[in-house]
Write a protein that holds these residues in place. Structure first.
Motif, PDB file in Angstrom:
ATOM      1  N   PHE A  28       0.756  -1.060  -0.070  1.00 18.91           N
ATOM      2  CA  PHE A  28      -0.055   0.063   0.092  1.00 18.91           C
ATOM      3  C   PHE A  28       0.899   1.336   0.139  1.00 18.91           C
ATOM      4  CE2 PHE A  28      -2.633  -3.020   1.910  1.00 18.91           C
ATOM      5  CZ  PHE A  28      -3.854  -3.301   1.145  1.00 18.91           C
ATOM      6  N   LEU A  29       2.071   1.189   0.646  1.00 16.14           N
ATOM      7  CA  LEU A  29       2.909   2.448   0.790  1.00 16.14           C
ATOM      8  C   LEU A  29       3.398   2.702  -0.659  1.00 16.14           C
ATOM      9  CD1 LEU A  29       4.732   1.554   4.023  1.00 16.14           C
ATOM     10  CD2 LEU A  29       3.048   3.546   3.570  1.00 16.14           C
ATOM     11  N   GLU A  30       3.838   1.550  -1.210  1.00 10.66           N
ATOM     12  CA  GLU A  30       4.590   1.444  -2.610  1.00 10.66           C
ATOM     13  C   GLU A  30       3.565   2.144  -3.454  1.00 10.66           C
ATOM     14  OE1 GLU A  30       5.681   0.745  -6.494  1.00 10.66           O
ATOM     15  OE2 GLU A  30       3.854  -0.686  -5.336  1.00 10.66           O
ATOM     16  N   ASP A  31       2.242   1.606  -3.635  1.00 13.66           N
ATOM     17  CA  ASP A  31       1.186   1.899  -4.470  1.00 13.66           C
ATOM     18  C   ASP A  31       1.003   3.306  -4.277  1.00 13.66           C
ATOM     19  OD1 ASP A  31      -0.504   1.364  -6.528  1.00 13.66           O
ATOM     20  OD2 ASP A  31      -2.081   0.790  -5.201  1.00 13.66           O
ATOM     21  N   ALA A  32       0.869   4.263  -3.068  1.00 16.64           N
ATOM     22  CA  ALA A  32       0.628   5.226  -2.799  1.00 16.64           C
ATOM     23  C   ALA A  32       1.578   6.159  -3.297  1.00 16.64           C
ATOM     24  CB  ALA A  32       0.550   5.679  -1.198  1.00 16.64           C
ATOM     25  N   LEU A  33       2.928   5.838  -3.167  1.00 21.37           N
ATOM     26  CA  LEU A  33       4.141   6.365  -3.662  1.00 21.37           C
ATOM     27  C   LEU A  33       4.056   6.381  -5.447  1.00 21.37           C
ATOM     28  CD1 LEU A  33       6.752   8.158  -3.253  1.00 21.37           C
ATOM     29  CD2 LEU A  33       7.957   5.781  -3.311  1.00 21.37           C
ATOM     30  N   ARG A  34       3.570   5.246  -5.769  1.00 14.00           N
ATOM     31  CA  ARG A  34       3.524   5.160  -7.554  1.00 14.00           C
ATOM     32  C   ARG A  34       2.411   6.143  -7.837  1.00 14.00           C
ATOM     33  NH1 ARG A  34       0.466   2.277 -10.409  1.00 14.00           N
ATOM     34  NH2 ARG A  34      -0.526   1.151  -8.529  1.00 14.00           N
ATOM     35  N   ILE A  35       1.425   6.256  -7.326  1.00 15.29           N
ATOM     36  CA  ILE A  35       0.401   7.034  -7.863  1.00 15.29           C
ATOM     37  C   ILE A  35       0.581   8.518  -7.741  1.00 15.29           C
ATOM     38  CG2 ILE A  35      -2.229   7.842  -7.490  1.00 15.29           C
ATOM     39  CD1 ILE A  35      -2.897   4.980  -6.583  1.00 15.29           C
ATOM     40  N   SER A  36       1.357   8.822  -6.621  1.00 19.80           N
ATOM     41  CA  SER A  36       1.765  10.365  -6.533  1.00 19.80           C
ATOM     42  C   SER A  36       2.700  10.604  -7.470  1.00 19.80           C
ATOM     43  CB  SER A  36       2.349  10.574  -4.898  1.00 19.80           C
ATOM     44  OG  SER A  36       1.193  10.015  -4.002  1.00 19.80           O
ATOM     45  N   THR A  37       3.793   9.946  -7.689  1.00 21.04           N
ATOM     46  CA  THR A  37       4.806  10.171  -8.698  1.00 21.04           C
ATOM     47  C   THR A  37       4.336  10.033 -10.023  1.00 21.04           C
ATOM     48  OG1 THR A  37       5.689   7.998  -8.457  1.00 21.04           O
ATOM     49  CG2 THR A  37       6.670   9.601  -6.991  1.00 21.04           C
ATOM     50  N   GLN A  38       3.469   9.330 -10.215  1.00 21.27           N
ATOM     51  CA  GLN A  38       2.908   9.209 -11.639  1.00 21.27           C
ATOM     52  C   GLN A  38       1.404   9.713 -11.721  1.00 21.27           C
ATOM     53  OE1 GLN A  38       3.261   5.065 -12.745  1.00 21.27           O
ATOM     54  NE2 GLN A  38       5.434   4.871 -12.196  1.00 21.27           N
ATOM     55  N   TRP A  39       1.415  10.887 -11.295  1.00 20.04           N
ATOM     56  CA  TRP A  39      -0.106  11.379 -11.046  1.00 20.04           C
ATOM     57  C   TRP A  39      -0.777  11.501 -12.588  1.00 20.04           C
ATOM     58  CZ3 TRP A  39      -3.636  11.570  -7.387  1.00 20.04           C
ATOM     59  CH2 TRP A  39      -4.706  12.448  -7.477  1.00 20.04           C
TER      60      TRP A  39
ATOM     61  N   VAL B  33      -5.985   7.205   1.991  1.00 14.62           N
ATOM     62  CA  VAL B  33      -6.342   6.294   2.871  1.00 14.62           C
ATOM     63  C   VAL B  33      -5.234   4.808   2.908  1.00 14.62           C
ATOM     64  CG1 VAL B  33      -7.945   4.003   3.058  1.00 14.62           C
ATOM     65  CG2 VAL B  33      -9.004   6.087   2.195  1.00 14.62           C
ATOM     66  N   MET B  34      -4.431   4.524   2.001  1.00 18.39           N
ATOM     67  CA  MET B  34      -3.448   3.958   1.782  1.00 18.39           C
ATOM     68  C   MET B  34      -2.388   4.482   2.884  1.00 18.39           C
ATOM     69  SD  MET B  34      -2.680   2.127  -1.993  1.00 18.39           S
ATOM     70  CE  MET B  34      -2.873   3.550  -2.888  1.00 18.39           C
ATOM     71  N   LEU B  35      -2.056   5.886   2.682  1.00 20.83           N
ATOM     72  CA  LEU B  35      -1.120   6.245   3.834  1.00 20.83           C
ATOM     73  C   LEU B  35      -1.506   6.199   5.129  1.00 20.83           C
ATOM     74  CD1 LEU B  35       0.188   9.279   1.377  1.00 20.83           C
ATOM     75  CD2 LEU B  35       1.555   7.096   2.113  1.00 20.83           C
ATOM     76  N   ALA B  36      -2.826   6.495   5.499  1.00 17.59           N
ATOM     77  CA  ALA B  36      -3.253   6.870   6.697  1.00 17.59           C
ATOM     78  C   ALA B  36      -3.413   5.509   7.396  1.00 17.59           C
ATOM     79  CB  ALA B  36      -4.513   7.622   6.684  1.00 17.59           C
ATOM     80  N   GLY B  37      -4.026   4.546   6.676  1.00 13.45           N
ATOM     81  CA  GLY B  37      -4.152   3.317   7.026  1.00 13.45           C
ATOM     82  C   GLY B  37      -3.037   2.292   7.347  1.00 13.45           C
ATOM     83  N   SER B  38      -2.004   2.587   6.615  1.00 13.45           N
ATOM     84  CA  SER B  38      -0.714   1.871   6.739  1.00 13.45           C
ATOM     85  C   SER B  38      -0.041   2.583   7.870  1.00 13.45           C
ATOM     86  CB  SER B  38       0.188   2.342   5.434  1.00 13.45           C
ATOM     87  OG  SER B  38      -0.177   1.748   4.161  1.00 13.45           O
ATOM     88  N   GLY B  39      -0.179   3.850   7.982  1.00 11.47           N
ATOM     89  CA  GLY B  39       0.632   4.422   9.520  1.00 11.47           C
ATOM     90  C   GLY B  39      -0.047   3.800  10.598  1.00 11.47           C
ATOM     91  N   MET B  40      -1.384   3.910  10.490  1.00 12.50           N
ATOM     92  CA  MET B  40      -1.879   3.191  11.736  1.00 12.50           C
ATOM     93  C   MET B  40      -1.794   1.688  12.048  1.00 12.50           C
ATOM     94  SD  MET B  40      -5.706   5.257  11.644  1.00 12.50           S
ATOM     95  CE  MET B  40      -6.393   4.752  10.253  1.00 12.50           C
TER      96      MET B  40
ATOM     97  N   TYR C  92       5.373  -4.011  -8.384  1.00 15.19           N
ATOM     98  CA  TYR C  92       4.094  -4.095  -7.885  1.00 15.19           C
ATOM     99  C   TYR C  92       3.841  -5.569  -7.235  1.00 15.19           C
ATOM    100  CZ  TYR C  92      -0.834  -4.579  -7.336  1.00 15.19           C
ATOM    101  OH  TYR C  92      -2.287  -4.633  -6.671  1.00 15.19           O
ATOM    102  N   ASP C  93       4.594  -6.543  -8.108  1.00 14.68           N
ATOM    103  CA  ASP C  93       4.414  -7.709  -7.525  1.00 14.68           C
ATOM    104  C   ASP C  93       5.327  -8.369  -6.511  1.00 14.68           C
ATOM    105  OD1 ASP C  93       2.638  -8.521  -9.614  1.00 14.68           O
ATOM    106  OD2 ASP C  93       4.111  -9.647 -10.911  1.00 14.68           O
ATOM    107  N   PHE C  94       6.550  -7.430  -6.445  1.00  9.85           N
ATOM    108  CA  PHE C  94       7.606  -7.512  -5.355  1.00  9.85           C
ATOM    109  C   PHE C  94       6.787  -7.031  -4.169  1.00  9.85           C
ATOM    110  CE2 PHE C  94      10.891  -5.895  -2.652  1.00  9.85           C
ATOM    111  CZ  PHE C  94      11.814  -6.872  -2.906  1.00  9.85           C
ATOM    112  N   PHE C  95       6.305  -5.998  -3.912  1.00  9.78           N
ATOM    113  CA  PHE C  95       5.955  -5.510  -2.830  1.00  9.78           C
ATOM    114  C   PHE C  95       4.612  -6.137  -2.368  1.00  9.78           C
ATOM    115  CE2 PHE C  95       8.785  -1.938  -3.899  1.00  9.78           C
ATOM    116  CZ  PHE C  95       9.180  -1.731  -2.614  1.00  9.78           C
ATOM    117  N   GLN C  96       3.883  -6.732  -3.135  1.00  7.43           N
ATOM    118  CA  GLN C  96       2.644  -7.675  -2.969  1.00  7.43           C
ATOM    119  C   GLN C  96       3.223  -8.930  -2.138  1.00  7.43           C
ATOM    120  OE1 GLN C  96      -0.392  -8.290  -5.865  1.00  7.43           O
ATOM    121  NE2 GLN C  96      -1.651  -6.980  -4.471  1.00  7.43           N
TER     122      GLN C  96
END
Length: 278
Positions: free
Chosen positions: A42-53, A81-88, A246-250
């Motif tokens: 989820f952290l990697e996905d949030a970063l990917r979406i943000s950097t490839q907006w 949600v991914m950043l907040a949920g992951s942090g919690m 994506y597969d690596f982090f999953q």
């Protein structure tokens, strides 16, 4: 036959002692490491979406047919949600709400990106959900009197945790099942690894020697992940890099689920726990 059985039991006991002795120094760190790895995807996905907006917006609007404002809102909500949920989850704060939010992201992305009928994606996400179930189980302590499922008020908190733990460990094995039988190239090494992994997966699912089977799966998936999803060896401009990443982090997230299984044990609905009762 009895001699063979006794020899297997002696070998099993010695192997368990070795694993316990080697793993003892790491045991205090397993819960936090497990939770961190589970949310890694989820952290990697949030970063990917943000950097490839811009690319993400273009895909959602042109390939998926999202209206302009809706595409921005969808992606922004996913990131938040991914950043907040992951942090919690990592901090172990409001874990239940964090898990529900991350589960919502899994479903929303499957629908939003049109991957509902992608079989490999489906199996991987089942395993990620299994990891989240393990986090949820870990967060549920007996003194917590808050009802988790309003539709099932007759079930105690301990039983709920046991059911969730059972669901979590069963779902965790779907990544291996999907990966083991995916692809056309078969070798003797792959057949042996697939058979051993399948045996370990069944043992995890039924809760027989579950901790030690989970250790095997951690080692197996870690080696498999490095060899098969080595995105760092692929050019930044190559289209496959994002898929491998994506597969690596999953896979890391699923390894985290197995780490929590090693730490918590298989739960009440397992052969291991039933054997303790006798």
């Amino acid at each position: 036959m009895s001699d063979i059985k006794e020899q297997l039991e002696v070998f099993s006991s010695k192997a368990e002692e070795i694993v316990d002795r080697l793993g003892q120094p790491l045991k205090p760190y397993l819960p936090i490491l497990g939770r961190f790895l589970i949310v890694a995807t989820f952290l990697e996905d949030a970063l990917r979406i943000s950097t490839q907006w811009e690319d993400q917006i273009l895909f959602m609007e042109h390939s998926r047919g999202f209206p302009s404002g809706i595409s921005h809102l969808f992606l922004a909500l996913n990131v938040v949600v991914m950043l907040a949920g992951s942090g919690m989850v990592i901090a172990k704060k409001h874990t239940q709400y964090a898990v529900y939010g991350l589960l919502g992201v899994v479903v929303a992305q499957a629908l939003g990106y049109g991957l509902v009928f992608d079989f490999q994606f489906f199996l991987r996400n089942l395993s990620v959900i299994g990891g989240l179930m393990m986090v949820l189980s870990e967060s549920m302590i007996q003194k917590n009197k808050q009802a988790m499922f309003a539709a099932l008020p007759q079930i105690s908190d301990t039983d709920r945790r046991t059911y969730i733990q059972l669901a979590g460990r069963i779902l965790l094995i779907f990544l291996f099942i999907g990966s083991a039988f995916h692809g056309d190239e078969w070798s003797l090494a792959r057949i042996i690894a697939s058979v051993l992994g399948l045996i370990a997966s069944v043992m995890v699912a039924v809760g027989f020697k579950a901790r030690y089977s989970a250790v095997f799966m951690i080692l197996f998936l870690s080696i498999f992940n490095i060899l098969s999803n080595n995105f760092w060896s692929v050019s930044h401009t190559h289209y496959q890099r994002d898929f491998l990443k994506y597969d690596f982090f999953q896979t890391l997230s699923i390894v985290g689920g197995f780490l929590l299984l090693v730490n918590m044990g298989p739960g009440g609905y397992s052969i291991d726990e039933k054997k303790k009762a006798f």
